[in-house]
Design an enzyme around this catalytic site. Structure first.
Site, PDB file in Angstrom:
ATOM      1  N   ARG A 121       1.218  -1.291  -0.035  1.00 30.17           N
ATOM      2  CA  ARG A 121       0.011   0.155  -0.160  1.00 30.17           C
ATOM      3  C   ARG A 121       1.111   1.129  -0.049  1.00 30.17           C
ATOM      4  O   ARG A 121       0.522   2.215   0.219  1.00 30.17           O
ATOM      5  CB  ARG A 121      -0.947   0.186   1.273  1.00 30.17           C
ATOM      6  CG  ARG A 121      -2.106  -0.749   1.162  1.00 30.17           C
ATOM      7  CD  ARG A 121      -3.117  -0.924   1.568  1.00 30.17           C
ATOM      8  NE  ARG A 121      -4.009  -2.263   1.714  1.00 30.17           N
ATOM      9  CZ  ARG A 121      -4.026  -3.332   2.572  1.00 30.17           C
ATOM     10  NH1 ARG A 121      -3.043  -3.138   3.521  1.00 30.17           N
ATOM     11  NH2 ARG A 121      -5.117  -3.938   2.232  1.00 30.17           N
ATOM     12  N   LYS A 227       7.993  23.270 -14.474  1.00 32.97           N
ATOM     13  CA  LYS A 227       6.379  21.308 -13.548  1.00 32.97           C
ATOM     14  C   LYS A 227       6.448  21.537 -12.478  1.00 32.97           C
ATOM     15  O   LYS A 227       5.291  21.307 -12.429  1.00 32.97           O
ATOM     16  CB  LYS A 227       7.444  20.138 -14.458  1.00 32.97           C
ATOM     17  CG  LYS A 227       6.607  19.608 -13.691  1.00 32.97           C
ATOM     18  CD  LYS A 227       6.664  17.846 -14.633  1.00 32.97           C
ATOM     19  CE  LYS A 227       5.672  16.510 -15.028  1.00 32.97           C
ATOM     20  NZ  LYS A 227       6.002  15.925 -15.571  1.00 32.97           N
ATOM     21  N   GLU A 237      -3.827  17.732 -11.855  1.00 30.67           N
ATOM     22  CA  GLU A 237      -4.739  17.381 -12.809  1.00 30.67           C
ATOM     23  C   GLU A 237      -6.570  18.614 -12.416  1.00 30.67           C
ATOM     24  O   GLU A 237      -6.618  17.395 -14.006  1.00 30.67           O
ATOM     25  CB  GLU A 237      -4.370  17.178 -13.903  1.00 30.67           C
ATOM     26  CG  GLU A 237      -4.806  17.055 -15.300  1.00 30.67           C
ATOM     27  CD  GLU A 237      -3.714  16.186 -16.328  1.00 30.67           C
ATOM     28  OE1 GLU A 237      -2.693  15.669 -16.166  1.00 30.67           O
ATOM     29  OE2 GLU A 237      -4.271  15.841 -17.209  1.00 30.67           O
ATOM     30  N   ARG A 241      -2.532  21.633 -14.384  1.00 33.47           N
ATOM     31  CA  ARG A 241      -1.818  21.029 -15.041  1.00 33.47           C
ATOM     32  C   ARG A 241      -1.620  20.559 -15.990  1.00 33.47           C
ATOM     33  O   ARG A 241      -0.416  19.790 -16.662  1.00 33.47           O
ATOM     34  CB  ARG A 241      -2.266  19.410 -14.177  1.00 33.47           C
ATOM     35  CG  ARG A 241      -0.550  18.837 -14.561  1.00 33.47           C
ATOM     36  CD  ARG A 241      -0.661  17.761 -13.035  1.00 33.47           C
ATOM     37  NE  ARG A 241       0.769  16.863 -12.873  1.00 33.47           N
ATOM     38  CZ  ARG A 241       1.198  15.922 -12.897  1.00 33.47           C
ATOM     39  NH1 ARG A 241       1.201  16.101 -11.304  1.00 33.47           N
ATOM     40  NH2 ARG A 241       2.802  15.184 -13.277  1.00 33.47           N
ATOM     41  N   ASN A 245      -0.083  18.624 -21.098  1.00 35.14           N
ATOM     42  CA  ASN A 245      -0.162  17.631 -22.210  1.00 35.14           C
ATOM     43  C   ASN A 245      -0.509  17.761 -23.920  1.00 35.14           C
ATOM     44  O   ASN A 245      -1.093  17.670 -24.406  1.00 35.14           O
ATOM     45  CB  ASN A 245      -1.575  17.273 -21.571  1.00 35.14           C
ATOM     46  CG  ASN A 245      -1.812  16.106 -20.356  1.00 35.14           C
ATOM     47  OD1 ASN A 245      -0.617  15.471 -20.112  1.00 35.14           O
ATOM     48  ND2 ASN A 245      -2.555  16.265 -19.898  1.00 35.14           N
ATOM     49  N   HIS A 252       0.367   9.871 -27.553  1.00 35.33           N
ATOM     50  CA  HIS A 252      -0.052   9.640 -27.004  1.00 35.33           C
ATOM     51  C   HIS A 252      -1.135   7.955 -27.946  1.00 35.33           C
ATOM     52  O   HIS A 252      -0.553   7.459 -28.276  1.00 35.33           O
ATOM     53  CB  HIS A 252      -1.163   9.186 -26.054  1.00 35.33           C
ATOM     54  CG  HIS A 252      -0.294  10.046 -24.865  1.00 35.33           C
ATOM     55  ND1 HIS A 252      -0.778  10.170 -23.788  1.00 35.33           N
ATOM     56  CD2 HIS A 252       1.254  10.401 -24.783  1.00 35.33           C
ATOM     57  CE1 HIS A 252      -0.219  10.492 -22.907  1.00 35.33           C
ATOM     58  NE2 HIS A 252       1.226  10.401 -23.331  1.00 35.33           N
ATOM     59  N   HIS A 265       9.210   8.346 -27.090  1.00 38.08           N
ATOM     60  CA  HIS A 265       7.566   9.380 -26.236  1.00 38.08           C
ATOM     61  C   HIS A 265       8.280  10.175 -27.239  1.00 38.08           C
ATOM     62  O   HIS A 265       7.022  11.102 -27.692  1.00 38.08           O
ATOM     63  CB  HIS A 265       7.647   8.906 -25.602  1.00 38.08           C
ATOM     64  CG  HIS A 265       7.034  10.344 -24.589  1.00 38.08           C
ATOM     65  ND1 HIS A 265       5.489  10.097 -24.213  1.00 38.08           N
ATOM     66  CD2 HIS A 265       7.400  10.954 -23.862  1.00 38.08           C
ATOM     67  CE1 HIS A 265       4.960  10.946 -24.289  1.00 38.08           C
ATOM     68  NE2 HIS A 265       5.459  11.363 -23.352  1.00 38.08           N
TER      69      HIS A 265
HETATM   70  P1  NAD Z   1      12.996   5.019 -21.415  1.00 41.49           P
HETATM   71  O1  NAD Z   1      12.562   5.228 -19.995  1.00 41.49           O
HETATM   72  O2  NAD Z   1      12.658   4.121 -22.756  1.00 41.49           O
HETATM   73  O3  NAD Z   1      14.716   5.385 -21.415  1.00 41.49           O
HETATM   74  C1  NAD Z   1      14.974   5.919 -23.452  1.00 41.49           C
HETATM   75  C2  NAD Z   1      15.941   4.224 -23.761  1.00 41.49           C
HETATM   76  O4  NAD Z   1      17.724   5.070 -23.017  1.00 41.49           O
HETATM   77  C3  NAD Z   1      16.152   3.593 -23.272  1.00 41.49           C
HETATM   78  O5  NAD Z   1      16.757   2.730 -24.246  1.00 41.49           O
HETATM   79  C4  NAD Z   1      17.605   3.161 -21.987  1.00 41.49           C
HETATM   80  O6  NAD Z   1      17.869   2.237 -21.587  1.00 41.49           O
HETATM   81  C5  NAD Z   1      18.045   4.441 -22.676  1.00 41.49           C
HETATM   82  N1  NAD Z   1      18.935   4.521 -21.208  1.00 41.49           N
HETATM   83  C6  NAD Z   1      18.605   5.551 -20.527  1.00 41.49           C
HETATM   84  N2  NAD Z   1      19.391   6.600 -19.533  1.00 41.49           N
HETATM   85  C7  NAD Z   1      20.808   5.908 -20.076  1.00 41.49           C
HETATM   86  C8  NAD Z   1      21.601   6.111 -20.006  1.00 41.49           C
HETATM   87  N3  NAD Z   1      22.557   7.620 -19.122  1.00 41.49           N
HETATM   88  N4  NAD Z   1      22.560   6.545 -21.192  1.00 41.49           N
HETATM   89  C9  NAD Z   1      22.346   5.689 -21.976  1.00 41.49           C
HETATM   90  N5  NAD Z   1      21.308   5.125 -21.570  1.00 41.49           N
HETATM   91  C10 NAD Z   1      20.279   5.043 -21.372  1.00 41.49           C
HETATM   92  O7  NAD Z   1      12.644   6.995 -22.096  1.00 41.49           O
HETATM   93  P2  NAD Z   1      12.762   7.732 -21.967  1.00 41.49           P
HETATM   94  O8  NAD Z   1      12.282   8.905 -22.972  1.00 41.49           O
HETATM   95  O9  NAD Z   1      12.988   8.253 -20.910  1.00 41.49           O
HETATM   96  O10 NAD Z   1      10.839   8.276 -21.100  1.00 41.49           O
HETATM   97  C11 NAD Z   1       9.630   7.848 -22.019  1.00 41.49           C
HETATM   98  C12 NAD Z   1       8.649   7.442 -21.076  1.00 41.49           C
HETATM   99  O11 NAD Z   1       8.227   8.459 -19.831  1.00 41.49           O
HETATM  100  C13 NAD Z   1       7.398   7.127 -22.043  1.00 41.49           C
HETATM  101  O12 NAD Z   1       6.753   5.522 -21.347  1.00 41.49           O
HETATM  102  C14 NAD Z   1       6.412   8.244 -20.748  1.00 41.49           C
HETATM  103  O13 NAD Z   1       5.063   7.841 -21.515  1.00 41.49           O
HETATM  104  C15 NAD Z   1       6.929   8.689 -19.951  1.00 41.49           C
HETATM  105  N6  NAD Z   1       6.656   9.682 -19.211  1.00 41.49           N
HETATM  106  C16 NAD Z   1       6.822   9.878 -17.814  1.00 41.49           C
HETATM  107  C17 NAD Z   1       6.307  11.464 -17.313  1.00 41.49           C
HETATM  108  C18 NAD Z   1       5.508  11.344 -16.779  1.00 41.49           C
HETATM  109  O14 NAD Z   1       4.747  12.596 -15.803  1.00 41.49           O
HETATM  110  N7  NAD Z   1       5.617  10.236 -16.263  1.00 41.49           N
HETATM  111  C19 NAD Z   1       6.493  12.319 -19.028  1.00 41.49           C
HETATM  112  C20 NAD Z   1       6.441  12.408 -19.926  1.00 41.49           C
HETATM  113  C21 NAD Z   1       7.300  10.797 -19.958  1.00 41.49           C
HETATM  114  N1  GLY Z   2       4.002  14.842 -18.322  1.00 46.46           N
HETATM  115  C1  GLY Z   2       2.429  15.377 -17.642  1.00 46.46           C
HETATM  116  C2  GLY Z   2       2.225  15.603 -16.573  1.00 46.46           C
HETATM  117  O1  GLY Z   2       3.152  14.661 -15.754  1.00 46.46           O
HETATM  118  O2  GLY Z   2       1.032  16.466 -16.144  1.00 46.46           O
END
Ligand code: NAD
Ligand code: GLY
Length: 360
Positions: A121, A227, A237, A241, A245, A252, A265
């Site tokens: 939890r 942010k 949101e 917030r 988006n 998406h 992404h």
């Molecule tokens: P990811 O986590 O897939 O990382 C991208 C790639 O880089 C992967 O292959 C990873 O293994 C590699 N990598 C990471 N760090 C590295 C480093 N220092 N050196 C070498 N390789 C490295 O992708 P991302 O772009 O970091 O994140 C995308 C995700 O984030 C999506 O799922 C998206 O929906 C999510 N997201 C969430 C929010 C939120 O508010 N929670 C906001 C934006 C995006």
């Molecule tokens: N990336 C959108 C949010 O964090 O609200």
């Protein structure tokens, strides 16, 4: 080192930004009075480079970590992998006082955060983002979750970390395509909130692409400040917030119809922002000259700005957009720009206008 605070009363936390911070995970966690046992959740690429540094740092401060590595990439952001993590946490007897360190990009941060929000939890967690995208966006603000086959991030929670640690050195091993994907979210902050920041990016992009250390600290810190300010006003949101988006409804949708395999992404979000910009020109008065400046900046950052879709793909995209969380009473809601630095939320846009913007 720069520190930006996310102001959320008793759930406030610092974002620390600087070079070499991975070696300080243990010390930084030590200041938080967390339990001794912890799980570092990471992915295969990040583990190869940073597992030892993270574990040594934690052990050096008396923590007792286990390490869980997932296959790298968006396709890992599933409930099945959450279940696999729960099994490891339970097998190693992590307790209520234990904590999770999410070491990696947004995939690891979102999934690790969901594990932390739900295991027993809820246990504490620390974000150690290693991609640009995760440092400027996903590690901040407490949105955690995973994808369903039918859509992005459809299962999740709001659950804030205790600390975010952004080591700018980690970005040096990031493939350049991934670095550019992160720039899509960086540019977004200029469009939605800060015209001066957008202008600075127009001037400084070559230095940023070279990862000039001083410039990078300032860019990451400004994104985190924006942010933090937005999340501080509207954590769950209810309104403001949603500006974050911008470009995400289409982005998406594109990720979902390409089964999370074609676009990163950030790339999908770049196309989404440019399509939203064209819609904004048609609907909310965004001047054509500013649409052109946006396109130039995304292009200079090495990002795609348009997509060629067949009729069937367009139909699928519109269907996927209707499944996105931004839908209200079955209508697709958009964030649209009036001008660079100023956006409006909750704009209903007809399918005809969306189709036209996708074709332009
Ligand atoms: P990811 O986590 O897939 O990382 C991208 C790639 O880089 C992967 O292959 C990873 O293994 C590699 N990598 C990471 N760090 C590295 C480093 N220092 N050196 C070498 N390789 C490295 O992708 P991302 O772009 O970091 O994140 C995308 C995700 O984030 C999506 O799922 C998206 O929906 C999510 N997201 C969430 C929010 C939120 O508010 N929670 C906001 C934006 C995006
Ligand atoms: N990336 C959108 C949010 O964090 O609200």
């Amino acid at each position: 080192m720069r520190t930006v605070k996310v102001p959320l009363a008793d759930r406030s936390y610092p974002i620390r930004i600087g070079a070499g911070l991975l070696a300080e995970i243990g010390e930084q966690c030590g200041r938080l009075r967390l339990g001794r046992r912890c799980a570092v959740i990471s992915d295969s690429n990040v583990a190869k480079r940073y597992r030892k540094k993270a574990l040594d740092s934690l052990k050096g401060q008396g923590f007792d970590p286990i390490f869980i590595s997932l296959p790298a990439g968006e396709k890992s952001k599933t409930l099945k992998n959450v279940q696999a993590c729960y099994s490891q946490l339970a097998k190693h007897r992590l307790e209520r006082s234990s904590f999770i360190v999410a070491l990696g990009g947004g995939v690891v941060g979102d999934l690790g955060g969901l594990c932390a929000a739900t295991y027993l939890r809820g246990i504490d967690f620390v974000q150690v983002p290693t991609t640009l995208l995760a440092q400027v966006d996903s590690s901040v603000g407490g949105k955690v979750g995973v994808n369903l086959p039918s859509g992005k991030n459809l299962v999740g929670a709001f659950y804030q970390p205790k600390l975010v640690l952004c080591d700018l050195d980690a970005l040096k091993t990031l493939p350049s395509r991934e670095f550019c994907a992160g720039l899509a979210e960086v540019i977004k902050y200029g469009i939605i909130y800060d015209v001066q920041f957008f202008e600075r990016l127009e001037r400084d992009l070559p230095n940023i692409l070279r990862q000039d250390p001083k410039g990078m600290t300032e860019v990451v810190a400004r994104c985190c400040q924006i942010k933090a300010e937005v999340v501080g006003h509207d954590e769950k949101e209810a309104g403001l917030r949603a500006i974050l988006n911008f470009g995400h409804t289409i982005g998406h949708g594109l990720e979902a119809i390409s089964k999370y395999g074609r676009y990163l992404h950030g790339e999908a979000i770049s196309i989404g922002q440019m399509t939203a910009a064209k819609i904004s020109h048609a609907v909310s008065g965004l001047p054509a000259t500013q649409v052109t400046r946006m396109k130039a900046l995304f292009t200079q950052a090495g990002l795609p700005t348009e997509v060629k879709l067949t009729t069937a793909q367009t139909r699928n995209l519109l269907a996927a957009m209707r499944l996105d969380k931004k839908v209200s009473d079955g209508e697709i809601q958009f964030v649209l720009a009036n001008k660079i630095g100023k956006v409006v939320i909750g704009q209903k846009v007809s399918e005809k206008v969306i189709r036209k913007a996708l074709l332009d």
